[in-house]
Scaffold this active site. Structure first.
Site, mmCIF file in Angstrom:
data_model
loop_
_atom_site.group_PDB
_atom_site.id
_atom_site.type_symbol
_atom_site.label_atom_id
_atom_site.label_comp_id
_atom_site.label_asym_id
_atom_site.label_seq_id
_atom_site.Cartn_x
_atom_site.Cartn_y
_atom_site.Cartn_z
ATOM 1 N N LYS A 81 15.865 -1.560 3.088
ATOM 2 C CA LYS A 81 14.749 -2.510 3.113
ATOM 3 C C LYS A 81 15.287 -3.891 3.437
ATOM 4 O O LYS A 81 16.313 -4.302 2.881
ATOM 5 C CB LYS A 81 14.058 -2.490 1.745
ATOM 6 N N SER A 156 5.451 -2.684 -1.617
ATOM 7 C CA SER A 156 5.914 -3.421 -0.476
ATOM 8 C C SER A 156 6.989 -2.675 0.336
ATOM 9 O O SER A 156 7.273 -3.052 1.467
ATOM 10 C CB SER A 156 6.486 -4.761 -0.934
ATOM 11 N N SER A 180 6.657 -1.208 -6.101
ATOM 12 C CA SER A 180 6.916 -1.126 -4.660
ATOM 13 C C SER A 180 7.812 -0.001 -4.191
ATOM 14 O O SER A 180 7.933 0.206 -2.983
ATOM 15 C CB SER A 180 7.493 -2.440 -4.157
HETATM 16 N N1 GLN Z 1 2.284 -4.814 -5.284
HETATM 17 C C1 GLN Z 1 2.912 -5.627 -6.288
HETATM 18 C C2 GLN Z 1 2.925 -7.058 -5.829
HETATM 19 O O1 GLN Z 1 2.356 -7.302 -4.836
HETATM 20 C C3 GLN Z 1 4.311 -5.131 -6.534
HETATM 21 C C4 GLN Z 1 5.283 -5.554 -5.497
HETATM 22 C C5 GLN Z 1 6.671 -5.062 -5.714
HETATM 23 O O2 GLN Z 1 6.917 -4.185 -6.534
HETATM 24 N N2 GLN Z 1 7.605 -5.675 -5.014
HETATM 25 O O3 GLN Z 1 3.471 -7.914 -6.434
#
Ligand code: GLN
Length: 489
Positions: A81, A156, A180
């Site tokens: 990532k 994400s 995420s």
């Molecule tokens: N969807 C959550 C956010 O937008 C979690 C994101 C993540 O785990 N990086 O913060």
């Protein structure tokens, strides 16, 4: 060699490499060809360096030939990532503000993969600074779900999940701050592990919310994920929040799945807002464990489900607003042109460099940390966070693990939630409590909904008890064949 080696698990590929059926260079070529053939449909990669990757594969082949294999994952291509630093490679975090930035150093996770002989393959697309649940927030374009390209892959780390599910990578790294890794793993039908806070070093992971972030692992089987976790986990003096816990042999421990466990099922995680197909599929998985001889009991986690979202969006945005202050147009990546002085560079660069979701979070975070609001928001959120952690720890006195859905629905349509941030945030309602409490969580494919999209179950464990949730996941996996179900892309 069949023409679909990109769909084999790392565990199977280790055997193919050992026996000489294939070489690591052939495997890397197959992955590169696969990516070139289909990534115009998915957009899972921001960049890749073919030559570098093939060079690493050739080194692995030479090592193997000389009898010097470094680990079970020696020669396996693993995507990264684009929020985790790899020396000499772009590090964009999915943002315009880091466009053109090249990392001068390796994250600890990356240096451990190098030491294990992994082939570092490609920089993977993501929501900008890991903020999002759909991978629609990337400056480099949205990512599509390989099971249905009109749907989101989750976020994400949606690029990582889409790449592994579609055979563009054998495994991948992601980061999980509120879900995420687990959420996109569920949307794309693969396995995703969010390690306990402190189990994997955050050194070289660009910080979003430092008290919640963890580097997680994606794979097509529990065995693959256990193997990669074995390599990455463990104390690192470069990360003050990394914890010197006692490591297990995670692959050997999978065989302990027969040990009878007490599994807690929090009813609040199966209530209002949960899609029928997801509910039915996860309940079937719970039945499986009961039939297999485990003790299943209902538990109550009202605090976690009721307050987690509110607490998370205060704590995470507060930490993000501080962490993202460093992107000033001077030290990293993009710099706006035409600014008249240093302050103007800062304003213009941030105005042009950050996308709308990142700006929203910085504003919210700055607001909750301001002196007039600090006590009523930030401080209070920290106290409720402690209550949430305590409520989990209390339950863990009488259960070994919890089983819940990963997400309230299967993958939703691209564009469906972009106009309503609150709806988007709710996609993580079942995963966020786990980060707030520092626990480990595993997303395991457990079936498909009526629409043919994958469903995931979440197995939650005590801090540093990854071996237990992996063994439970393995028990399920070995009597279901979801790891061999692939999208028709
Ligand atoms: N969807 C959550 C956010 O937008 C979690 C994101 C993540 O785990 N990086 O913060």
């Amino acid at each position: 060699m069949d023409d679909k080696i990109f769909y084999r698990t790392a565990t199977a590929l280790e055997k193919s490499l050992d026996s000489g059926e294939i070489t690591s260079v052939e495997l890397a070529r197959a992955i590169i060809a696969r990516t070139k053939a289909i990534d115009n449909k998915l957009n899972a990669f921001i960049s890749f360096d073919e030559e570098k990757t093939l060079g690493e594969a050739a080194e692995s082949d030479a090592r193997r030939k000389a009898g010097k294999k470094l680990s079970p994952l020696d020669g396996i291509p693993i995507g990264i990532k684009d929020v985790i630093a790899e020396r000499g490679q772009p590090l964009t975090c999915g943002s315009k503000i880091l466009d053109g930035y090249v990392s001068p150093y390796d994250a600890t996770a990356v240096s451990r993969m190098r030491a294990a002989g992994c082939v570092l393959w490609g920089r993977i697309n993501m929501d900008e600074f890991a903020m999002g649940s759909s991978n629609e927030n990337s400056y480099y374009g949205k990512v599509c779900n390989p099971w249905d390209v009109t749907c989101v892959p989750g976020g994400s780390s949606g690029g990582s999940a889409a790449a592994v599910a579609s055979g563009e990578a054998i495994m991948a790294l992601g980061s999980d701050t509120g879900g995420s890794v687990r959420q996109p793993a569920a949307f794309c039908g693969i396995v995703g592990l969010k390690p306990s806070y402190g189990a994997v070093s955050r050194y070289g992971l660009v910080a979003f919310a430092s008290s919640l972030d963890q580097i997680g692992q994606f794979g097509r089987s529990i065995g693959d994920v256990a193997t990669l976790f074995q390599i990455l986990s463990g104390h690192d003096e470069k990360d003050s929040s990394s914890y010197p816990f006692e490591k297990k042999d995670y692959v050997a421990e999978l065989k302990n799945y027969r040990a009878v466990k007490t599994i807690g099922v929090p009813r609040e995680f199966f209530g209002n807002g949960l899609d029928h197909g997801v509910k039915r599929t996860v309940e079937k998985a719970v039945d499986f464990y009961e039939k297999a001889g485990h003790v299943v009991k209902e538990v109550e986690l009202t605090t976690a489900i009721e307050y987690a979202m509110a607490v998370y969006y205060i704590v995470a945005t507060a930490e993000a607003s501080a962490n993202l202050a460093r992107f000033d147009g001077i030290r990293y990546g993009y710099r706006a042109s035409g600014a008249k002085d240093a302050i103007d560079i800062y304003h213009k660069t941030r105005g042009e460099g950050f996308g709308p979701e990142v700006k929203r979070r910085i504003m919210l975070g700055t607001f909750v940390l301001s002196s007039e609001n600090f006590d009523s928001y930030y401080l209070r959120a920290q106290k409720v966070r402690t209550l949430i952690r305590n409520s989990f720890m209390k339950i863990f006195e009488s259960v070994d693990a919890l089983v819940t859905p990963v997400t309230p629905s299967t993958a939703f349509k691209i564009g469906e939630k972009t106009s309503d941030p609150l709806q988007m945030y709710l996609a993580d309602v079942y995963t966020i409590p786990v980060n707030l409490a520092g626990l480990c969580g595993l997303s395991v494919p457990c079936g498909f909904s009526e629409s043919g999209l994958p469903v995931g179950m979440q197995i939650i464990g005590k801090p540093f008890h990854e071996h237990e949730i992996l063994a439970l996941g393995y028990e399920f996996e070995r009597s279901h064949d979801f790891k061999n179900a692939h999208p028709l892309i």
